[in-house]
Design a protein around this motif. Structure first.
Motif: not given
Length: 105
Positions: A22-23, A46, A72-75, A102-103
């Motif tokens: 997690r960010v 995120e 990848d950045r994801v939700v 996916k962001l």
């Protein structure tokens, strides 16, 4: 769960599992104001994908690849997944189908 490993790189997801982190929530705004801890009650949605498994077989036995890749950045959902703590850092394993989006920006 706390593991006695030196690096998260030694954890390799199996099947359709995705390893994410997690960010971090900003505790201070750009203008220097500190945010109260109550505003951080829920985990951020995120996350950054660190590693992915090869995919899971479908009913015909064909391997369906995972829809995201490392970097990848994801939700992700606010809760769920399998948490893993390595040192002071926290990570989580999610199934590919549990990732919401996916962001791209």
């Amino acid at each position: 769960m706390s593991l006695s490993i030196k690096s998260i790189k030694s954890l390799v997801p199996l099947l359709d599992r995705v390893l994410v982190q997690r960010v971090k929530i900003a505790e201070k705004t750009a203008s220097g104001l500190f945010l109260p801890s109550a505003s951080n009650a829920q985990p951020p949605p995120e996350a950054l994908v660190l590693a992915v498994g090869p995919g899971a077989p479908n009913r015909d036995g064909v391997i369906v690849p995972v829809s995201v890749k490392a970097g990848d950045r994801v939700v992700i959902p606010g809760f769920g997944g399998v948490g893993v703590k390595v040192g002071e850092e926290e990570y989580a394993f999610y199934r590919d189908q549990e990732i919401i989006a996916k962001l791209t920006e």
